[in-house]
Motif scaffolding. Structure first.
Motif, PDB file in Angstrom:
ATOM      1  N   PRO A  90       0.902  -1.040   0.221  1.00 24.43           N
ATOM      2  CA  PRO A  90       0.043  -0.133  -0.012  1.00 24.43           C
ATOM      3  C   PRO A  90       0.871   1.297  -0.209  1.00 24.43           C
ATOM      4  O   PRO A  90       1.969   1.302   0.683  1.00 24.43           O
ATOM      5  CB  PRO A  90      -0.583  -0.101   1.351  1.00 24.43           C
ATOM      6  N   THR A  91       0.366   2.377  -0.606  1.00 24.25           N
ATOM      7  CA  THR A  91       1.094   3.626  -0.755  1.00 24.25           C
ATOM      8  C   THR A  91       0.071   4.816  -0.322  1.00 24.25           C
ATOM      9  O   THR A  91      -1.081   4.419  -0.078  1.00 24.25           O
ATOM     10  CB  THR A  91       1.610   3.872  -2.292  1.00 24.25           C
ATOM     11  N   GLY A  92       0.391   5.934  -0.368  1.00 21.91           N
ATOM     12  CA  GLY A  92      -0.406   7.013  -0.313  1.00 21.91           C
ATOM     13  C   GLY A  92      -1.252   6.941  -1.705  1.00 21.91           C
ATOM     14  O   GLY A  92      -1.260   6.459  -2.528  1.00 21.91           O
ATOM     15  N   PRO A  93      -1.903   8.286  -1.845  1.00 20.43           N
ATOM     16  CA  PRO A  93      -2.974   8.342  -3.130  1.00 20.43           C
ATOM     17  C   PRO A  93      -2.051   8.809  -4.142  1.00 20.43           C
ATOM     18  O   PRO A  93      -1.425   9.672  -4.248  1.00 20.43           O
ATOM     19  CB  PRO A  93      -3.644   9.474  -2.669  1.00 20.43           C
ATOM     20  N   SER A  94      -2.188   7.891  -5.272  1.00 16.38           N
ATOM     21  CA  SER A  94      -1.986   8.178  -6.665  1.00 16.38           C
ATOM     22  C   SER A  94      -0.331   7.965  -6.571  1.00 16.38           C
ATOM     23  O   SER A  94       0.246   8.800  -7.084  1.00 16.38           O
ATOM     24  CB  SER A  94      -2.451   9.471  -7.243  1.00 16.38           C
ATOM     25  N   PRO A  95       0.179   6.842  -6.272  1.00 15.96           N
ATOM     26  CA  PRO A  95       1.713   6.672  -6.604  1.00 15.96           C
ATOM     27  C   PRO A  95       1.943   6.698  -8.225  1.00 15.96           C
ATOM     28  O   PRO A  95       1.222   6.111  -9.024  1.00 15.96           O
ATOM     29  CB  PRO A  95       2.080   5.281  -6.022  1.00 15.96           C
ATOM     30  N   GLU A  96       3.062   7.410  -8.486  1.00 19.29           N
ATOM     31  CA  GLU A  96       3.342   7.575  -9.798  1.00 19.29           C
ATOM     32  C   GLU A  96       4.574   7.130 -10.256  1.00 19.29           C
ATOM     33  O   GLU A  96       4.772   6.157 -11.088  1.00 19.29           O
ATOM     34  CB  GLU A  96       3.235   9.102 -10.200  1.00 19.29           C
ATOM     35  N   ASP A 103      20.307  -0.091  -1.139  1.00 21.06           N
ATOM     36  CA  ASP A 103      20.488  -1.469  -0.603  1.00 21.06           C
ATOM     37  C   ASP A 103      19.176  -2.406  -0.844  1.00 21.06           C
ATOM     38  O   ASP A 103      19.127  -3.400  -0.441  1.00 21.06           O
ATOM     39  CB  ASP A 103      20.905  -1.523   0.708  1.00 21.06           C
ATOM     40  N   GLY A 104      18.227  -1.617  -1.454  1.00 22.32           N
ATOM     41  CA  GLY A 104      17.044  -2.358  -1.868  1.00 22.32           C
ATOM     42  C   GLY A 104      16.052  -2.371  -0.788  1.00 22.32           C
ATOM     43  O   GLY A 104      15.010  -3.153  -0.842  1.00 22.32           O
ATOM     44  N   SER A 105      16.350  -1.800   0.506  1.00 24.83           N
ATOM     45  CA  SER A 105      15.371  -2.112   1.686  1.00 24.83           C
ATOM     46  C   SER A 105      14.149  -1.072   1.690  1.00 24.83           C
ATOM     47  O   SER A 105      13.580  -1.445   2.405  1.00 24.83           O
ATOM     48  CB  SER A 105      16.375  -1.875   2.748  1.00 24.83           C
ATOM     49  N   ARG A 106      14.499  -0.050   0.822  1.00 18.81           N
ATOM     50  CA  ARG A 106      13.300   0.944   0.802  1.00 18.81           C
ATOM     51  C   ARG A 106      12.775   1.283  -0.512  1.00 18.81           C
ATOM     52  O   ARG A 106      13.610   0.945  -1.435  1.00 18.81           O
ATOM     53  CB  ARG A 106      13.782   2.300   1.552  1.00 18.81           C
ATOM     54  N   ILE A 107      11.446   1.757  -0.622  1.00 17.54           N
ATOM     55  CA  ILE A 107      11.004   2.209  -1.856  1.00 17.54           C
ATOM     56  C   ILE A 107      10.696   3.772  -1.378  1.00 17.54           C
ATOM     57  O   ILE A 107      10.224   4.121  -0.557  1.00 17.54           O
ATOM     58  CB  ILE A 107       9.501   1.717  -2.353  1.00 17.54           C
ATOM     59  N   TYR A 108      11.238   4.775  -2.391  1.00 16.14           N
ATOM     60  CA  TYR A 108      10.805   6.185  -2.484  1.00 16.14           C
ATOM     61  C   TYR A 108       9.938   6.366  -3.573  1.00 16.14           C
ATOM     62  O   TYR A 108      10.376   6.025  -4.721  1.00 16.14           O
ATOM     63  CB  TYR A 108      12.137   6.974  -2.586  1.00 16.14           C
ATOM     64  N   GLU A 113      -1.230  12.800  -5.633  1.00 16.24           N
ATOM     65  CA  GLU A 113      -2.348  13.582  -5.119  1.00 16.24           C
ATOM     66  C   GLU A 113      -2.314  14.153  -3.806  1.00 16.24           C
ATOM     67  O   GLU A 113      -3.146  14.962  -3.534  1.00 16.24           O
ATOM     68  CB  GLU A 113      -3.768  12.501  -5.083  1.00 16.24           C
ATOM     69  N   ASP A 114      -1.475  13.737  -2.710  1.00 12.52           N
ATOM     70  CA  ASP A 114      -1.115  14.217  -1.518  1.00 12.52           C
ATOM     71  C   ASP A 114       0.285  14.981  -1.237  1.00 12.52           C
ATOM     72  O   ASP A 114       0.703  15.448  -0.146  1.00 12.52           O
ATOM     73  CB  ASP A 114      -1.518  13.342  -0.408  1.00 12.52           C
ATOM     74  N   SER A 115       0.841  14.920  -2.687  1.00 11.19           N
ATOM     75  CA  SER A 115       2.133  15.955  -2.559  1.00 11.19           C
ATOM     76  C   SER A 115       3.207  15.425  -1.506  1.00 11.19           C
ATOM     77  O   SER A 115       3.664  16.288  -0.774  1.00 11.19           O
ATOM     78  CB  SER A 115       1.861  17.235  -2.442  1.00 11.19           C
ATOM     79  N   THR A 116       3.419  14.174  -1.640  1.00 12.68           N
ATOM     80  CA  THR A 116       4.482  13.758  -0.707  1.00 12.68           C
ATOM     81  C   THR A 116       5.368  12.885  -1.561  1.00 12.68           C
ATOM     82  O   THR A 116       4.821  11.926  -2.458  1.00 12.68           O
ATOM     83  CB  THR A 116       3.771  12.892   0.560  1.00 12.68           C
ATOM     84  N   LEU A 117       6.622  12.658  -0.832  1.00 13.74           N
ATOM     85  CA  LEU A 117       7.692  11.672  -1.275  1.00 13.74           C
ATOM     86  C   LEU A 117       7.671  10.722   0.083  1.00 13.74           C
ATOM     87  O   LEU A 117       7.799  10.846   1.117  1.00 13.74           O
ATOM     88  CB  LEU A 117       9.049  12.123  -1.453  1.00 13.74           C
ATOM     89  N   GLU A 118       7.118   9.378  -0.401  1.00 14.26           N
ATOM     90  CA  GLU A 118       6.841   8.560   0.804  1.00 14.26           C
ATOM     91  C   GLU A 118       8.027   7.539   0.928  1.00 14.26           C
ATOM     92  O   GLU A 118       8.651   6.958  -0.134  1.00 14.26           O
ATOM     93  CB  GLU A 118       5.570   7.889   0.563  1.00 14.26           C
ATOM     94  N   PHE A 119       8.545   7.051   2.044  1.00 16.18           N
ATOM     95  CA  PHE A 119       9.668   6.273   2.309  1.00 16.18           C
ATOM     96  C   PHE A 119       8.915   4.873   2.863  1.00 16.18           C
ATOM     97  O   PHE A 119       8.199   5.071   3.938  1.00 16.18           O
ATOM     98  CB  PHE A 119      10.631   6.654   3.532  1.00 16.18           C
ATOM     99  N   ILE A 120       9.171   3.779   2.089  1.00 14.32           N
ATOM    100  CA  ILE A 120       8.424   2.608   2.463  1.00 14.32           C
ATOM    101  C   ILE A 120       9.403   1.562   2.697  1.00 14.32           C
ATOM    102  O   ILE A 120      10.175   1.272   1.706  1.00 14.32           O
ATOM    103  CB  ILE A 120       7.188   2.067   1.668  1.00 14.32           C
ATOM    104  N   ILE A 126       5.880  -1.053   5.857  1.00 14.01           N
ATOM    105  CA  ILE A 126       5.279   0.184   6.780  1.00 14.01           C
ATOM    106  C   ILE A 126       6.001   1.225   6.037  1.00 14.01           C
ATOM    107  O   ILE A 126       7.161   1.602   5.690  1.00 14.01           O
ATOM    108  CB  ILE A 126       6.038  -0.214   8.061  1.00 14.01           C
ATOM    109  N   VAL A 127       5.302   2.240   6.219  1.00  8.69           N
ATOM    110  CA  VAL A 127       5.675   3.726   5.776  1.00  8.69           C
ATOM    111  C   VAL A 127       6.428   4.225   6.944  1.00  8.69           C
ATOM    112  O   VAL A 127       6.098   4.382   7.939  1.00  8.69           O
ATOM    113  CB  VAL A 127       4.497   4.624   5.687  1.00  8.69           C
ATOM    114  N   GLU A 128       7.591   4.487   6.500  1.00  7.87           N
ATOM    115  CA  GLU A 128       8.738   5.107   7.583  1.00  7.87           C
ATOM    116  C   GLU A 128       8.699   6.685   7.691  1.00  7.87           C
ATOM    117  O   GLU A 128       9.022   7.205   8.489  1.00  7.87           O
ATOM    118  CB  GLU A 128      10.133   4.868   7.181  1.00  7.87           C
ATOM    119  N   ALA A 129       8.435   7.229   6.638  1.00  5.74           N
ATOM    120  CA  ALA A 129       8.244   8.764   6.476  1.00  5.74           C
ATOM    121  C   ALA A 129       7.525   9.372   5.345  1.00  5.74           C
ATOM    122  O   ALA A 129       7.283   8.717   4.352  1.00  5.74           O
ATOM    123  CB  ALA A 129       9.795   9.293   6.413  1.00  5.74           C
TER     124      ALA A 129
END
Length: 320
Positions: A90-96, A103-108, A113-120, A126-129
């Motif tokens: 799962p991500t925030g709204p409208s991942p593009e 190291d492959g441990s995170r996705i940025y 739609e919510d104007s964020t860069l999400e750290f997963i 789990i969303v870290e930031a």
């Protein structure tokens, strides 16, 4: 979560038998599927996905292909061996657009739609930031040292420089109108950003964040307003850049050192993304309005043929 942890463990524990298949994957934004093609462009499979699949990225050993599905707010995971969706995050709204940490441990991932860069966290989901950005963030890429992430804001006309350790924007760089995607040169010295509505590519010093040059494009017979650069790629040695020019229906082939355009190659309608074959003898261009892929011969810099693939091709990736 257990399923994802087991999947991650299996991929880290041993090399995937499917790596290096040479398959070409194309996400179909309105077809809600990813199509897999052989190198001869015969169809291998159509993989149903969640709604509006857009950016595609392989994991480190190319055993898994991740796809951002913008209308269902997930990144789905395709097993390259079985060509089936095996998991989703799962991500925030409208991942593009998204990228893995080195190291492959995170996705940025940019959430439009919510104007964020999400750290997963990849293993747990789990969303870290969540890092606030300008409106409609899109392009995301790592600096080569992995300590910095760059993300575009289409509405703010800027590149945000994000510190990976603190998950904070440390600088904003103003570029052209509606910046979309990135490439970083192999030496890590330059960051190129495509500016869709100003018909430009801004070349940024990846260490000082100063704009070094602004490249403009104009294929014969087109008006500047028709030239809308988006997707880009580089040859492995960093000598040549390919830039898809959107509504201008061409790909610009650019000598990176001199900045000279070596050729404008006619492709399909709304050239949106471009990728190279493993041996770099061919380029594959996703044409969003003609619903096809154009193959370019990199020696002659001429189009060979276009292959229908389905509704609104968005991204193209090749399993090297």
């Amino acid at each position: 979560m257990l399923k994802r942890l087991c999947l991650l463990f299996m991929c880290l524990a041993s090399p995937a038998l499917s790596a290096g298949t040479g398959l070409i994957f194309v996400s179909l934004e309105r077809g809600n599927e990813v199509v897999a093609l052989n190198a001869d462009m015969t169809e291998v499979a159509r993989i149903p996905t969640a709604r509006r699949p857009r950016d595609l990225q392989f994991n480190a050993d190319n055993s898994l292909l991740y796809v951002a599905c913008g209308d269902d707010d997930v990144i789905q995971v395709i097993d390259v061996a079985t060509l089936q969706v095996v998991d989703e995050i799962p991500t925030g709204p409208s991942p593009e657009v998204f990228v893995f940490s080195p190291d492959g441990s995170r996705i940025y991932v940019s959430n439009e739609e919510d104007s964020t860069l999400e750290f997963i966290d990849v293993a747990s989901g789990i969303v870290e930031a969540r890092v606030p950005t300008g409106a409609e963030p899109e392009g995301v890429i790592n600096a080569l040292d992995g300590q910095t992430i760059f993300v575009t804001s289409e509405v703010a006309d800027m590149v945000h420089v994000v510190d990976a350790a603190s998950a904070r924007v440390v600088k904003n760089v103003f570029v052209g109108t509606r910046p979309r995607r990135f490439i970083v040169t192999p030496d890590g010295a330059e960051l190129w950003v495509s500016d869709e509505l100003s018909s430009e590519v801004h070349v940024i010093d990846a260490h000082t964040y100063e704009v070094k040059e602004i490249l403009s494009f104009l294929p014969p017979g087109f008006r500047p307003v028709d030239v809308t650069p988006v997707g880009m790629t580089l040859t492995a040695d960093g000598s040549t850049a390919l830039i898809s020019l959107g509504r201008a229906n061409h790909v610009a082939v650019v000598d990176v050192a001199s900045r000279d355009v070596q050729a404008y190659v006619l492709v399909g309608s709304r050239a949106w993304d471009v990728a190279l074959s493993p041996d770099e003898t061919l380029a594959y261009v996703a044409n969003g309005l003609s619903d096809d892929i154009t193959i370019i011969d990199m020696k002659s810099l001429r189009p060979l043929r276009s292959i229908p693939v389905g509704r609104t091709p968005h991204s193209v990736r090749v399993d090297h």
